[in-house]
Enzyme design. Sequence first.
Site, PDB file in Angstrom:
ATOM      1  N   LYS A 167       0.827  -1.216   0.000  1.00 26.30           N
ATOM      2  CA  LYS A 167       0.000   0.000   0.000  1.00 26.30           C
ATOM      3  C   LYS A 167       0.859   1.262   0.000  1.00 26.30           C
ATOM      4  O   LYS A 167       0.651   2.174  -0.795  1.00 26.30           O
ATOM      5  CB  LYS A 167      -0.909  -0.007   1.241  1.00 26.30           C
ATOM      6  CG  LYS A 167      -1.577   1.333   1.515  1.00 26.30           C
ATOM      7  CD  LYS A 167      -2.329   1.352   2.828  1.00 26.30           C
ATOM      8  CE  LYS A 167      -1.497   1.514   4.056  1.00 26.30           C
ATOM      9  NZ  LYS A 167      -1.375   2.860   4.620  1.00 26.30           N
ATOM     10  N   ASN A 168       1.826   1.302   0.895  1.00 20.54           N
ATOM     11  CA  ASN A 168       2.571   2.559   1.049  1.00 20.54           C
ATOM     12  C   ASN A 168       3.509   2.833  -0.123  1.00 20.54           C
ATOM     13  O   ASN A 168       3.872   3.978  -0.369  1.00 20.54           O
ATOM     14  CB  ASN A 168       3.312   2.586   2.392  1.00 20.54           C
ATOM     15  CG  ASN A 168       2.321   2.716   3.552  1.00 20.54           C
ATOM     16  OD1 ASN A 168       1.177   3.127   3.345  1.00 20.54           O
ATOM     17  ND2 ASN A 168       2.751   2.346   4.738  1.00 20.54           N
ATOM     18  N   CYS A 194      -4.165   7.813   9.881  1.00 19.39           N
ATOM     19  CA  CYS A 194      -4.398   7.193  11.180  1.00 19.39           C
ATOM     20  C   CYS A 194      -3.931   8.107  12.298  1.00 19.39           C
ATOM     21  O   CYS A 194      -2.890   8.749  12.200  1.00 19.39           O
ATOM     22  CB  CYS A 194      -3.639   5.869  11.272  1.00 19.39           C
ATOM     23  SG  CYS A 194      -4.517   4.521  10.501  1.00 19.39           S
ATOM     24  N   ARG A 214       1.559  14.058  13.509  1.00 22.95           N
ATOM     25  CA  ARG A 214       2.158  13.675  12.221  1.00 22.95           C
ATOM     26  C   ARG A 214       2.448  14.944  11.450  1.00 22.95           C
ATOM     27  O   ARG A 214       1.634  15.450  10.707  1.00 22.95           O
ATOM     28  CB  ARG A 214       1.224  12.697  11.483  1.00 22.95           C
ATOM     29  CG  ARG A 214       0.979  11.459  12.315  1.00 22.95           C
ATOM     30  CD  ARG A 214       0.214  10.404  11.571  1.00 22.95           C
ATOM     31  NE  ARG A 214       0.981   9.777  10.521  1.00 22.95           N
ATOM     32  CZ  ARG A 214       0.497   8.843   9.716  1.00 22.95           C
ATOM     33  NH1 ARG A 214      -0.735   8.452   9.859  1.00 22.95           N
ATOM     34  NH2 ARG A 214       1.244   8.312   8.775  1.00 22.95           N
ATOM     35  N   ASP A 232       4.931  -0.069  11.997  1.00 23.64           N
ATOM     36  CA  ASP A 232       3.667  -0.624  11.514  1.00 23.64           C
ATOM     37  C   ASP A 232       3.464  -2.085  11.929  1.00 23.64           C
ATOM     38  O   ASP A 232       2.412  -2.668  11.654  1.00 23.64           O
ATOM     39  CB  ASP A 232       3.575  -0.502   9.978  1.00 23.64           C
ATOM     40  CG  ASP A 232       3.440   0.944   9.528  1.00 23.64           C
ATOM     41  OD1 ASP A 232       3.184   1.819  10.382  1.00 23.64           O
ATOM     42  OD2 ASP A 232       3.605   1.209   8.321  1.00 23.64           O
ATOM     43  N   ARG A 275      -8.528   0.079   5.313  1.00 27.77           N
ATOM     44  CA  ARG A 275      -7.669   1.078   4.658  1.00 27.77           C
ATOM     45  C   ARG A 275      -6.429   0.428   4.073  1.00 27.77           C
ATOM     46  O   ARG A 275      -5.860   0.921   3.106  1.00 27.77           O
ATOM     47  CB  ARG A 275      -7.175   2.105   5.688  1.00 27.77           C
ATOM     48  CG  ARG A 275      -8.250   2.957   6.280  1.00 27.77           C
ATOM     49  CD  ARG A 275      -7.632   3.863   7.290  1.00 27.77           C
ATOM     50  NE  ARG A 275      -6.812   4.821   6.578  1.00 27.77           N
ATOM     51  CZ  ARG A 275      -6.661   6.078   6.912  1.00 27.77           C
ATOM     52  NH1 ARG A 275      -7.274   6.533   7.980  1.00 27.77           N
ATOM     53  NH2 ARG A 275      -5.913   6.883   6.221  1.00 27.77           N
TER      54      ARG A 275
HETATM   55  C1  EPZ Z   1       4.677   6.459   6.558  1.00 32.08           C
HETATM   56  O1  EPZ Z   1       4.039   7.527   7.221  1.00 32.08           O
HETATM   57  C2  EPZ Z   1       3.623   5.374   6.427  1.00 32.08           C
HETATM   58  N1  EPZ Z   1       2.497   5.919   5.682  1.00 32.08           N
HETATM   59  C3  EPZ Z   1       3.189   4.906   7.804  1.00 32.08           C
HETATM   60  O2  EPZ Z   1       2.328   3.808   7.612  1.00 32.08           O
HETATM   61  C4  EPZ Z   1       4.398   4.443   8.591  1.00 32.08           C
HETATM   62  O3  EPZ Z   1       4.004   4.165   9.917  1.00 32.08           O
HETATM   63  C5  EPZ Z   1       5.475   5.529   8.619  1.00 32.08           C
HETATM   64  O4  EPZ Z   1       5.791   5.960   7.277  1.00 32.08           O
HETATM   65  C6  EPZ Z   1       6.772   5.071   9.280  1.00 32.08           C
HETATM   66  O5  EPZ Z   1       7.293   3.965   8.607  1.00 32.08           O
HETATM   67  C7  EPZ Z   1       2.566   6.007   4.368  1.00 32.08           C
HETATM   68  O6  EPZ Z   1       3.531   5.615   3.735  1.00 32.08           O
HETATM   69  C8  EPZ Z   1       1.376   6.588   3.686  1.00 32.08           C
HETATM   70  P1  EPZ Z   1       7.200   9.452   8.492  1.00 32.08           P
HETATM   71  P2  EPZ Z   1       4.709   8.958   7.244  1.00 32.08           P
HETATM   72  O7  EPZ Z   1       7.176  10.750   7.799  1.00 32.08           O
HETATM   73  O8  EPZ Z   1       5.393   9.184   5.950  1.00 32.08           O
HETATM   74  C9  EPZ Z   1       8.234  12.627  11.932  1.00 32.08           C
HETATM   75  C10 EPZ Z   1       0.434   2.476   7.963  1.00 32.08           C
HETATM   76  O9  EPZ Z   1      -0.025   1.889   8.965  1.00 32.08           O
HETATM   77  N2  EPZ Z   1       8.067  13.679  10.904  1.00 32.08           N
HETATM   78  O10 EPZ Z   1       8.244   8.450   8.144  1.00 32.08           O
HETATM   79  O11 EPZ Z   1       3.677   9.905   7.688  1.00 32.08           O
HETATM   80  C11 EPZ Z   1       6.891  11.992  12.295  1.00 32.08           C
HETATM   81  O12 EPZ Z   1       6.194  12.773  13.239  1.00 32.08           O
HETATM   82  C12 EPZ Z   1       0.962   3.885   8.071  1.00 32.08           C
HETATM   83  O13 EPZ Z   1       0.465   1.966   6.830  1.00 32.08           O
HETATM   84  C13 EPZ Z   1       8.399  14.964  11.200  1.00 32.08           C
HETATM   85  O14 EPZ Z   1       8.858  15.283  12.293  1.00 32.08           O
HETATM   86  O15 EPZ Z   1       5.783   8.769   8.386  1.00 32.08           O
HETATM   87  C14 EPZ Z   1       7.333  10.654  12.811  1.00 32.08           C
HETATM   88  O16 EPZ Z   1       7.726  10.776  14.150  1.00 32.08           O
HETATM   89  C15 EPZ Z   1       0.721   4.486   9.416  1.00 32.08           C
HETATM   90  N3  EPZ Z   1       8.228  15.931  10.245  1.00 32.08           N
HETATM   91  C16 EPZ Z   1       8.580  10.329  11.968  1.00 32.08           C
HETATM   92  O17 EPZ Z   1       8.980  11.579  11.389  1.00 32.08           O
HETATM   93  C17 EPZ Z   1       7.754  15.631   9.006  1.00 32.08           C
HETATM   94  O18 EPZ Z   1       7.628  16.542   8.177  1.00 32.08           O
HETATM   95  C18 EPZ Z   1       8.367   9.347  10.844  1.00 32.08           C
HETATM   96  O19 EPZ Z   1       7.258   9.732  10.052  1.00 32.08           O
HETATM   97  C19 EPZ Z   1       7.430  14.300   8.694  1.00 32.08           C
HETATM   98  C20 EPZ Z   1       7.597  13.334   9.676  1.00 32.08           C
END
Ligand code: EPZ
Length: 432
Positions: free
Chosen positions: A22-23, A117, A122, A305, A398
């Site tokens: 999915k991602n 979610c 986020r 995840d 989802r």
């Molecule tokens: C992706 O989310 C996935 N979603 C998530 O999967 C997954 O949990 C996550 O990556 C971590 O592997 C999709 O790909 C659509 P991140 P994402 O940016 O991109 C911080 C599922 O269940 N951060 O890697 O939103 C953030 O707060 C979902 O399939 C910032 O600080 O995650 C977090 O602590 C849920 N500033 C960390 O980075 C930013 O601008 C990692 O988030 C962006 C992120």
Amino acid sequence: MEQYAIKGGNSLVGEVEIGGAKNAALGVLAAAIMTDDMTVIENIPDVRDINVLLQAMESIGVIVYRTDRHAVRINASMISGLVIEDDYIKKIRASYYLLGALLGKYKHAEVALPGGCNIGSRKIDLHIKGFKALGAQVKIEHGLIIVDAQQLKGAHIYLDTVSVGATINIMLAAVLAEGKTVIENAAKEPHVVDVANFLSSMGANIKGAGTDVVRITGVKKLHASEYSIIPDQIEAGTFMFAAAITKGDVTVKNVIPKHLESTTAKLMEMGCQIEESDDAVRVVASKRLESTHVKTLPYPGFPTDMQPQIAVALALSKGISIVTESIFDNRFKYVDELAKMGSNIKVEGGNTAIIEGVESFTSAKLTAPDLRAGAALVLACLAAEGFSTVEDIKYIERGYEDFEIKLQRLGAIIQKVESEKELTKFKLRGVS
Ligand code: EPZ
């Protein structure tokens, strides 16, 4: 309201075919609108998040032909608007990929602030930092993120936190920017590599995806491509834990075992036997699981995840385990639900769970708090003797295609029911 009705107690046995990630598909589909040529994307999962993204793409004039359940042809040569604000797009996090894709191609985009979610704060500051470094102006007004640039120019961007979303989004905008972009401290997840591979197949120049430094040299335009999405490592991991939790014997097929290494390592520590072949992994759990400690980390660490799924397994193991969540700050909401089944888990400081394993769970009426936790609660119900229910399965849908059907094929007694009447029927059938 739809819910899962489950009669637990059966060990899951058999083979399960894993779908596309999915991602990865969310990033690839957004990238597909960056060319005016036709793209063909195969192995996309038929899940709600993907369908919402496709709908959002259609709302700005992208033509999406669903050639079969898992394949689309995309023609983005007639995009008629750069504003995506419909209510449904707010439900998914990956709507932000349309910002990077449209900014790269048209130098302008307006997209509703992303939802997704509720697993903690986020942020999108790193996405914005990246776009600004490439020369865009970014404003947030009336619930929309507005990005605009006269011209995008390659830049050196350091990500303060490893972020999958920011890495992919900056890559999308940078492939059509002028000159060289370097993303440092980039995310290395397989889906980041998949999006980079797809962009490269369209003519982009990207080096280093899968390492922590990604180098991009902008090109003038992207062209047609046919691409197949990688298998979903989280769907695979969920079924591997389903085997462990139900003391079963499950082979996940159509996977890349390398992407599952951290999951495999933890299952082995917990006493499961693992057999790997080129594109399948078999998990056999014949006795009660052992306890262990785990900390979620960016890839190749243990995925956030998979955190609820391993926690459910540890809640049934011998001894005390500690689970540390280091990516998101609100990802233990399922613990209160699991407590209804007799689990013994204490959450300390918001990001550490101390789990004292119990011998068995009792059946209960549960509610899915988010996608992965929802799936983990279903696994808990499969391990509990008697009838359980899981509500709010819209979260599970989802990200998991035909979740209950795949579980049924492994011997689970689970059904999607829509009314009390159907639930009663399920119970009567289950008893006989
Ligand atoms: C992706 O989310 C996935 N979603 C998530 O999967 C997954 O949990 C996550 O990556 C971590 O592997 C999709 O790909 C659509 P991140 P994402 O940016 O991109 C911080 C599922 O269940 N951060 O890697 O939103 C953030 O707060 C979902 O399939 C910032 O600080 O995650 C977090 O602590 C849920 N500033 C960390 O980075 C930013 O601008 C990692 O988030 C962006 C992120």
